[in-house]
Design a protein around this motif. Structure first.
Motif, PDB file in Angstrom:
ATOM      1  N   UNK A   1      47.812  14.176  46.153  1.00 30.35           N
ATOM      2  CA  UNK A   1      47.192  14.556  47.421  1.00 30.35           C
ATOM      3  C   UNK A   1      46.760  16.018  47.349  1.00 30.35           C
ATOM      4  N   UNK A   2      45.597  16.360  47.866  1.00 32.94           N
ATOM      5  CA  UNK A   2      45.117  17.754  47.778  1.00 32.94           C
ATOM      6  C   UNK A   2      46.030  18.691  48.569  1.00 32.94           C
ATOM      7  N   UNK A   3      46.331  19.836  47.937  1.00 27.69           N
ATOM      8  CA  UNK A   3      47.176  20.825  48.596  1.00 27.69           C
ATOM      9  C   UNK A   3      46.390  21.531  49.691  1.00 27.69           C
ATOM     10  N   UNK A   4      47.071  21.913  50.745  1.00 26.93           N
ATOM     11  CA  UNK A   4      46.432  22.670  51.808  1.00 26.93           C
ATOM     12  C   UNK A   4      46.197  24.094  51.314  1.00 26.93           C
ATOM     13  N   UNK A   5      45.030  24.637  51.657  1.00 26.47           N
ATOM     14  CA  UNK A   5      44.671  25.986  51.221  1.00 26.47           C
ATOM     15  C   UNK A   5      44.752  26.938  52.411  1.00 26.47           C
ATOM     16  N   UNK A   6      45.461  28.055  52.212  1.00 34.17           N
ATOM     17  CA  UNK A   6      45.576  29.084  53.244  1.00 34.17           C
ATOM     18  C   UNK A   6      44.900  30.359  52.739  1.00 34.17           C
ATOM     19  N   UNK A   7      44.113  30.972  53.594  1.00 44.42           N
ATOM     20  CA  UNK A   7      43.376  32.173  53.219  1.00 44.42           C
ATOM     21  C   UNK A   7      43.871  33.358  54.043  1.00 44.42           C
ATOM     22  N   UNK A   8      44.241  34.435  53.352  1.00 49.46           N
ATOM     23  CA  UNK A   8      44.751  35.633  54.015  1.00 49.46           C
ATOM     24  C   UNK A   8      43.871  36.830  53.637  1.00 49.46           C
ATOM     25  N   UNK A   9      43.621  37.722  54.573  1.00 49.14           N
ATOM     26  CA  UNK A   9      42.947  39.008  54.311  1.00 49.14           C
ATOM     27  C   UNK A   9      43.985  40.110  54.438  1.00 49.14           C
ATOM     28  N   UNK A  10      44.163  40.876  53.368  1.00 43.32           N
ATOM     29  CA  UNK A  10      45.190  41.911  53.337  1.00 43.32           C
ATOM     30  C   UNK A  10      44.515  43.270  53.223  1.00 43.32           C
ATOM     31  N   UNK A  11      44.856  44.152  54.138  1.00 44.44           N
ATOM     32  CA  UNK A  11      44.356  45.529  54.106  1.00 44.44           C
ATOM     33  C   UNK A  11      45.392  46.416  53.435  1.00 44.44           C
ATOM     34  N   UNK A  12      44.913  47.203  52.427  1.00 44.49           N
ATOM     35  CA  UNK A  12      45.796  48.101  51.686  1.00 44.49           C
ATOM     36  C   UNK A  12      45.317  49.535  51.890  1.00 44.49           C
ATOM     37  N   UNK A  13      46.205  50.414  52.345  1.00 48.69           N
ATOM     38  CA  UNK A  13      45.876  51.820  52.594  1.00 48.69           C
ATOM     39  C   UNK A  13      46.341  52.649  51.400  1.00 48.69           C
ATOM     40  N   UNK A  14      45.439  53.457  50.846  1.00 43.45           N
ATOM     41  CA  UNK A  14      45.760  54.283  49.675  1.00 43.45           C
ATOM     42  C   UNK A  14      45.514  55.747  50.018  1.00 43.45           C
ATOM     43  N   UNK A  15      46.520  56.568  49.848  1.00 44.81           N
ATOM     44  CA  UNK A  15      46.382  58.015  50.041  1.00 44.81           C
ATOM     45  C   UNK A  15      46.173  58.694  48.683  1.00 44.81           C
ATOM     46  N   UNK A  16      45.088  59.421  48.548  1.00 43.71           N
ATOM     47  CA  UNK A  16      44.789  60.102  47.274  1.00 43.71           C
ATOM     48  C   UNK A  16      44.302  61.513  47.562  1.00 43.71           C
ATOM     49  N   UNK A  17      44.800  62.480  46.793  1.00 46.48           N
ATOM     50  CA  UNK A  17      44.382  63.888  46.987  1.00 46.48           C
ATOM     51  C   UNK A  17      43.145  64.232  46.152  1.00 46.48           C
ATOM     52  N   UNK A  18      42.753  63.345  45.255  1.00 49.38           N
ATOM     53  CA  UNK A  18      41.639  63.606  44.350  1.00 49.38           C
ATOM     54  C   UNK A  18      40.599  62.513  44.539  1.00 49.38           C
ATOM     55  N   UNK A  19      39.342  62.898  44.725  1.00 49.86           N
ATOM     56  CA  UNK A  19      38.280  61.909  44.949  1.00 49.86           C
ATOM     57  C   UNK A  19      38.015  61.081  43.705  1.00 49.86           C
TER      58      UNK A  19
ATOM     59  N   UNK B   1      34.593  46.747  40.486  1.00 46.26           N
ATOM     60  CA  UNK B   1      33.303  46.230  40.012  1.00 46.26           C
ATOM     61  C   UNK B   1      33.454  45.497  38.683  1.00 46.26           C
ATOM     62  N   UNK B   2      34.333  45.995  37.814  1.00 45.60           N
ATOM     63  CA  UNK B   2      34.495  45.372  36.506  1.00 45.60           C
ATOM     64  C   UNK B   2      35.398  44.144  36.486  1.00 45.60           C
ATOM     65  N   UNK B   3      36.055  43.812  37.607  1.00 49.46           N
ATOM     66  CA  UNK B   3      37.012  42.682  37.667  1.00 49.46           C
ATOM     67  C   UNK B   3      36.281  41.383  37.953  1.00 49.46           C
ATOM     68  N   UNK B   4      36.698  40.306  37.261  1.00 47.71           N
ATOM     69  CA  UNK B   4      36.152  38.970  37.510  1.00 47.71           C
ATOM     70  C   UNK B   4      37.054  38.249  38.531  1.00 47.71           C
ATOM     71  N   UNK B   5      36.442  37.688  39.554  1.00 45.70           N
ATOM     72  CA  UNK B   5      37.165  36.953  40.594  1.00 45.70           C
ATOM     73  C   UNK B   5      36.807  35.476  40.515  1.00 45.70           C
ATOM     74  N   UNK B   6      37.736  34.575  40.907  1.00 43.34           N
ATOM     75  CA  UNK B   6      39.097  34.830  41.420  1.00 43.34           C
ATOM     76  C   UNK B   6      40.082  35.254  40.330  1.00 43.34           C
TER      77      UNK B   6
ATOM     78  N   UNK C   1      40.129  59.519  42.049  1.00 41.78           N
ATOM     79  CA  UNK C   1      40.934  58.279  42.142  1.00 41.78           C
ATOM     80  C   UNK C   1      40.111  57.192  42.811  1.00 41.78           C
ATOM     81  N   UNK C   2      39.362  57.562  43.856  1.00 45.12           N
ATOM     82  CA  UNK C   2      38.531  56.586  44.563  1.00 45.12           C
ATOM     83  C   UNK C   2      37.437  56.052  43.635  1.00 45.12           C
ATOM     84  N   UNK C   3      36.813  56.933  42.874  1.00 46.41           N
ATOM     85  CA  UNK C   3      35.763  56.506  41.946  1.00 46.41           C
ATOM     86  C   UNK C   3      36.324  55.564  40.882  1.00 46.41           C
ATOM     87  N   UNK C   4      37.505  55.910  40.408  1.00 50.28           N
ATOM     88  CA  UNK C   4      38.140  55.058  39.408  1.00 50.28           C
ATOM     89  C   UNK C   4      38.442  53.675  39.987  1.00 50.28           C
TER      90      UNK C   4
END
Length: 538
Positions: free
Chosen positions: A483-501, A512-517, A503-506
Motif C-alpha cells: 500500500x502506498x505510504x502517506x507523504x507528509x511535507x514540512x517547511x523548515x526555517x533555519x536562522x543562521x548568524x554570521x559575522x562575515x558576508x 546551487x551546486x546541490x542536487x535535489x531531492x 559565509x553567506x556567499x559560500x
C-alpha cells in the motif's frame, strides 16, 4: 453465671418448762399436741403472755428455760433472680414472729459467699530405685488406685502417671517415656535417640538428663474449625463455567493449602440463569384510527426496558402492521422498517414499493394471522484472498484467461451472500529446455528472499524483483504491491548568524551546486532548499 452460695442465718428462741408435771401446764399440753401433729402455728403470742398481754413469765419464771439457736442454711443458686426474691421475702417479714407456741424466730439474715477458686498443680516426683521390680510394683499400685483420691479436705489427686523410666547398666543408658509422654526435640537432639521419633519428638533418649527434665505430656489435640466460603465468579463465557466444572471433577480432595489447612470439598452451587428472549405479536382491533395514534404516542413516551415482574422485562415494543379497510379498498402497511415477506407480497398484491422481494404494503387482509417481519440483521462481511494454481501446456490458455478476466465485470455474484470483488493473474511461469522464468503481472512482485534464492531475470527495485530464474517448489506466488505510504511535507526555517558576508556567499554556492531531492534516511528526503532572507547590519 458462676453459682453463688447463700447462707441464711436464723436465730430461734425455744422456751421449755423445767417442771416434771408437764400435763398440768397448758403450754406443755400445746407442745404435746405439736408433737402429735396438731397444727398450732396460728398462735402468734409468746408462751409467757396471755391474750390480754399480761406477762406470765414473772409468775412462772422458775418453770421456764430459754434456749437460743443459730441455724445456717446453705443455698446454691446460679440465678440472681432467686437471690433477689429471697431478699424481698425476708424484708417483708416482721421480727420476732412465732413459729409455734414455744418457738420464736427473732431475726433472719442473708449473706452470700463466692465459690472457692480451684487451683490445679502438676507435681513431678523423682524416685531412685536399684531394682526394676520396684517400678513394676509402682505401676501395679497406680493401676489399682481409684482417682480422684482425697488427700485432705479441699485437696484431691485427680490422676497419677509414670512419665519417665531411666534404666542404666554398664553398657548403656536408656530413658524411655510412658503413657504417651514424649521427649521434646531439644532433648532428642542433645542426648541421642534410641527409639522411634515423630514430628521432632522421641520416646527414648540414650543418656540421663542432668538438668532434671522429664518426658512431657502429649500436646492437646488441636480444635478443628470448618468454614464454608462462597466465591463469586463473573464470567461472560459459559465455557469458563464448563472448564471450572471439569477442574473440580478432576480434583482429588482434601487439598492441603498449608500446614493445618485443607480444602475438604468444592462445589459449584449456583450457575447463572439463562436468559430467554420471546417475541410476542399482539393483535388489536379498533374502529377508530385515533386509537392507533394514541398507541403510537404511548409507545414513544415509554422508557424501555420496562419491568413487568422480577425476572421478566419488556425490552422494546413496536407497532409493526396497521391494516386500514373501507368500502373501496384494504391496505396493510408495515411500520418501523418492518416489511412483508415475498410470499405475502405475491399472494395479496403490492400497494407500495418493493425491494429484494419484500414489500411495505399489501392490498388485502391476511387471513392466516401473518404480520410484517422485522428487518434482517446486518450480515458480517468477510474478505478472503484465494490463490488458484493452473497448469497449462500451451501459452494460449494463459492469453485466453487474461482476455476472460479483462472482459469480466466485478463484483461478480457467485451465490447469495458471496461475491468475487476482483481477479488478477499474479504469476506466470514459462519453462522450456533452456530456461525457466517466473514473471509477475499486474504490478505484483517477488519478495526479496525469493529473488536471492532463485536468481533475478529482470529488473529489481527496493530488494524486490519481477522475474526469477527457477520454479519455486514451496508454492510461493508473486505478492501484491505494498500500500502506498502517506507523504507528509514540512517547511523548515533555519536562522543562521554570521559575522562575515563570505559565509553567506559560500552557502549560496553550496545550495546551487546541490542536487535535489537529498535522501536523509529511508522515508525522509529534502526536496529543495532556498535562502529567503538576508539581513546586513552596518
Amino acid at each position: 453465671m458462676e453459682p453463688v452460695m447463700m447462707k441464711l442465718r436464723i436465730i430461734i428462741m425455744l422456751y421449755v418448762t423445767s417442771s416434771l408435771d408437764i400435763q398440768s401446764l397448758s403450754h406443755a399440753q400445746t407442745v404435746s399436741e405439736e408433737v402429735l401433729g396438731v397444727n398450732k402455728w396460728d398462735m402468734m403470742l409468746p408462751p409467757y403472755m396471755d391474750e390480754s398481754g399480761n406477762n406470765l413469765k414473772q409468775e412462772r419464771q422458775v418453770n421456764w428455760k430459754s434456749f437460743k439457736y443459730m441455724i445456717s442454711i446453705k443455698i446454691n443458686s446460679s440465678r440472681v433472680m432467686v437471690q433477689d426474691r429471697l431478699r424481698t421475702l425476708l424484708q417483708g417479714n416482721l421480727f420476732p414472729f412465732s413459729v409455734s407456741q414455744n418457738v420464736i424466730v427473732t431475726k433472719m439474715n442473708l449473706s452470700t459467699t463466692p465459690p472457692l477458686k480451684l487451683f490445679k498443680y502438676t507435681t513431678d516426683i523423682k524416685i531412685n530405685a536399684s531394682r526394676e521390680g520396684v517400678i513394676e510394683q509402682f505401676r501395679d499400685l497406680m493401676r489399682k488406685q481409684k482417682f480422684p483420691m482425697c488427700v485432705k479436705k479441699g485437696m484431691n489427686i485427680s490422676s497419677a502417671n509414670i512419665t519417665t523410666v531411666c534404666l542404666s547398666n554398664s553398657s548403656k543408658t536408656e530413658c524411655k517415656c510412658e503413657n504417651r509422654y514424649t521427649w521434646p526435640s531439644e532433648q532428642c537432639s542433645k542426648h541421642g535417640v534410641c527409639g522411634h521419633s515423630q514430628n521432632g519428638t522421641c520416646g527414648c533418649i540414650s543418656s540421663l538428663p542432668t538438668e532434671g527434665v522429664f518426658c512431657r505430656p502429649p500436646p492437646a489435640p488441636l480444635k478443628s474449625f470448618k468454614y464454608t466460603i462462597d466465591i463469586k465468579i463473573n464470567a461472560s463465557n459459559e465455557a469458563v463455567i464448563e472448564h471450572l466444572r471439569a477442574l473440580i471433577r478432576g480434583q482429588k480432595f482434601p487439598i492441603c493449602v498449608k500446614k493445618g489447612m485443607k480444602i475438604s470439598s468444592a462445589n459449584i452451587t449456583t450457575a447463572p440463569l439463562k436468559s430467554f428472549k420471546y417475541t410476542i405479536d399482539i393483535k388489536i382491533n379498533a374502529s377508530k384510527e385515533a386509537v392507533i395514534e394514541h398507541l403510537r404516542a404511548f409507545i414513544r413516551g415509554q422508557k424501555f426496558p420496562m419491568c413487568v415482574k422480577k425476572g421478566i422485562k419488556i425490552s422494546s415494543a413496536n407497532i409493526t402492521t396497521v391494516c386500514l379497510s373501507n368500502s373501496s379498498k384494504t391496505e396493510c402497511k408495515c411500520e418501523n422498517r418492518y416489511s412483508w415477506p415475498s410470499e405475502q407480497c405475491s399472494k395479496h398484491g403490492v400497494c407500495g414499493h418493493s425491494q429484494n422481494g419484500t414489500c411495505g404494503c399489501i392490498a388485502s387482509l391476511p387471513t392466516e394471522g401473518a404480520f410484517c417481519r422485522p428487518p434482517p440483521a446486518p450480515q458480517k462481511l468477510f474478505k478472503y484472498t484465494i490463490d488458484i494454481k493452473i497448469n497449462a501446456s500451451k501459452e494460449a490458455v494463459i492469453e485466453h484467461l487474461r482476455a476472460l478476466i479483462h472482459g469480466q465485470k466485478f463484483p461478480m455474484c457467485v451465490k447469495k451472500g458471496i461475491k468475487i470483488s476482483s481477479a488478477n493473474i499474479t504469476t506466470v511461469c514459462l519453462s522450456n529446455s533452456s530456461k525457466t522464468e517466473c514473471k509477475c503481472e499486474n504490478r505484483y512482485t517477488w519478495p526479496s528472499e525469493q529473488c536471492s534464492k532463485h536468481g533475478v531475470c529482470g529488473h529489481s527495485q527496493n530488494c524486490t524483483c519481477e522475474c526469477i530464474s527457477s520454479l519455486p517448489t514451496e508454492g510461493a506466488f508473486c505478492r501484491p504491491p505494498p500500500a502506498p505510504l502517506k507523504s507528509f511535507k514540512y517547511s523548515i526555517d533555519i536562522k543562521i548568524n554570521a559575522s562575515n558576508e563570505a559565509v553567506i556567499e559560500h552557502l549560496r554556492a553550496l545550495i546551487r551546486g546541490q542536487k535535489f531531492p537529498i535522501c536523509v534516511k529511508k522515508g525522509m528526503k529534502i526536496s529543495s532548499a532556498n535562502i529567503t532572507t538576508v539581513l546586513a547590519l552596518q
